[in-house]
Design a protein around this motif. Sequence first.
Motif, PDB file in Angstrom:
ATOM      1  N   ARG A   1      -8.624  51.333  36.811  1.00 45.74           N
ATOM      2  CA  ARG A   1      -8.445  50.346  37.888  1.00 45.74           C
ATOM      3  C   ARG A   1      -9.525  49.273  37.800  1.00 45.74           C
ATOM      4  O   ARG A   1      -9.250  48.089  37.945  1.00 45.74           O
ATOM      5  CB  ARG A   1      -8.493  51.008  39.260  1.00 45.74           C
ATOM      6  N   ARG A   2     -10.747  49.701  37.565  1.00 42.29           N
ATOM      7  CA  ARG A   2     -11.862  48.755  37.452  1.00 42.29           C
ATOM      8  C   ARG A   2     -11.612  47.804  36.276  1.00 42.29           C
ATOM      9  O   ARG A   2     -11.806  46.600  36.395  1.00 42.29           O
ATOM     10  CB  ARG A   2     -13.170  49.506  37.255  1.00 42.29           C
ATOM     11  N   ARG A   3     -11.181  48.339  35.142  1.00 41.61           N
ATOM     12  CA  ARG A   3     -10.890  47.506  33.975  1.00 41.61           C
ATOM     13  C   ARG A   3      -9.770  46.506  34.269  1.00 41.61           C
ATOM     14  O   ARG A   3      -9.848  45.350  33.856  1.00 41.61           O
ATOM     15  CB  ARG A   3     -10.483  48.380  32.790  1.00 41.61           C
ATOM     16  N   GLN A   4      -8.723  46.960  34.956  1.00 44.67           N
ATOM     17  CA  GLN A   4      -7.625  46.060  35.309  1.00 44.67           C
ATOM     18  C   GLN A   4      -8.130  44.911  36.173  1.00 44.67           C
ATOM     19  O   GLN A   4      -7.783  43.753  35.929  1.00 44.67           O
ATOM     20  CB  GLN A   4      -6.542  46.813  36.091  1.00 44.67           C
ATOM     21  N   LEU A   5      -8.932  45.231  37.185  1.00 47.38           N
ATOM     22  CA  LEU A   5      -9.483  44.194  38.054  1.00 47.38           C
ATOM     23  C   LEU A   5     -10.362  43.232  37.263  1.00 47.38           C
ATOM     24  O   LEU A   5     -10.270  42.010  37.425  1.00 47.38           O
ATOM     25  CB  LEU A   5     -10.316  44.827  39.176  1.00 47.38           C
ATOM     26  N   GLU A   6     -11.213  43.790  36.428  1.00 45.77           N
ATOM     27  CA  GLU A   6     -12.123  42.959  35.644  1.00 45.77           C
ATOM     28  C   GLU A   6     -11.348  42.050  34.702  1.00 45.77           C
ATOM     29  O   GLU A   6     -11.641  40.854  34.594  1.00 45.77           O
ATOM     30  CB  GLU A   6     -13.092  43.838  34.852  1.00 45.77           C
ATOM     31  N   THR A   7     -10.337  42.581  34.037  1.00 48.51           N
ATOM     32  CA  THR A   7      -9.525  41.785  33.114  1.00 48.51           C
ATOM     33  C   THR A   7      -8.802  40.674  33.860  1.00 48.51           C
ATOM     34  O   THR A   7      -8.787  39.522  33.409  1.00 48.51           O
ATOM     35  CB  THR A   7      -8.517  42.689  32.376  1.00 48.51           C
ATOM     36  N   ALA A   8      -8.211  41.003  35.003  1.00 46.08           N
ATOM     37  CA  ALA A   8      -7.504  39.981  35.789  1.00 46.08           C
ATOM     38  C   ALA A   8      -8.454  38.878  36.226  1.00 46.08           C
ATOM     39  O   ALA A   8      -8.115  37.687  36.149  1.00 46.08           O
ATOM     40  CB  ALA A   8      -6.834  40.627  37.002  1.00 46.08           C
TER      41      ALA A   8
ATOM     42  N   GLN B   1     -10.651  33.268  35.215  1.00 45.43           N
ATOM     43  CA  GLN B   1     -11.801  32.400  34.962  1.00 45.43           C
ATOM     44  C   GLN B   1     -11.735  31.707  33.602  1.00 45.43           C
ATOM     45  O   GLN B   1     -12.506  30.785  33.345  1.00 45.43           O
ATOM     46  CB  GLN B   1     -13.097  33.224  35.032  1.00 45.43           C
ATOM     47  N   ALA B   2     -10.829  32.132  32.758  1.00 43.92           N
ATOM     48  CA  ALA B   2     -10.786  31.631  31.376  1.00 43.92           C
ATOM     49  C   ALA B   2     -10.621  30.118  31.302  1.00 43.92           C
ATOM     50  O   ALA B   2     -11.181  29.481  30.412  1.00 43.92           O
ATOM     51  CB  ALA B   2      -9.677  32.327  30.601  1.00 43.92           C
ATOM     52  N   GLY B   3      -9.890  29.520  32.203  1.00 45.84           N
ATOM     53  CA  GLY B   3      -9.652  28.083  32.162  1.00 45.84           C
ATOM     54  C   GLY B   3     -10.756  27.253  32.777  1.00 45.84           C
ATOM     55  O   GLY B   3     -10.759  26.026  32.650  1.00 45.84           O
TER      56      GLY B   3
END
Length: 174
Positions: free
Chosen positions: A75-82, A87-89
């Motif tokens: 869950r933490r990884r999913q949140l972090e990835t999202a 923020q990528a743009g």
Amino acid sequence: MPPMPGSSPQSLYLSHSRWLHGFLQRRLGNAFDAADLVQDTFVRVMLRPGTFESSSGERSYLATIARGLCIDHWRRRQLETAWLESQAGRPEHLQGSPEQRALIVETLHEVDAMLLRLPARVRQAFLLAQLDGMPYRLIAVELGVSERMVKKYLAQAFLHCALLEAELDGLLIE
């Protein structure tokens, strides 16, 4: 049957840490994350030690704790990835320092955990109001309840938000 002798956290660690590491590595596909979760598992064991009838009971207890930690990890990884994808743009100078990003991810994790603790209808009403911007009247129709009940649901959710904010108050850097 009497409890197994030596089922202290230390003896559990000595007896089962290698097995648990392998168990977690197979689930996570990463030796470093597995090592972290082995340690987290034994921290939980130290906080809630148990007595066991057999070695398989010890492993079952450790596996149950480890599975829960895996779910938290994913869950933490999913949140972090999202969040990172969102923020990528943005220009690099607006993305903040690594420390700020870590605090933001931790805060997102805490908010997610708080939302999961809410009753389902309270959570749904809160998300419809906050993310979708729906007015109380439409939330009431969506949930099949009165507007008054929607107000109660949102009051409950806002109380939880205030409590979370109070908990995190010392952690956030502006």
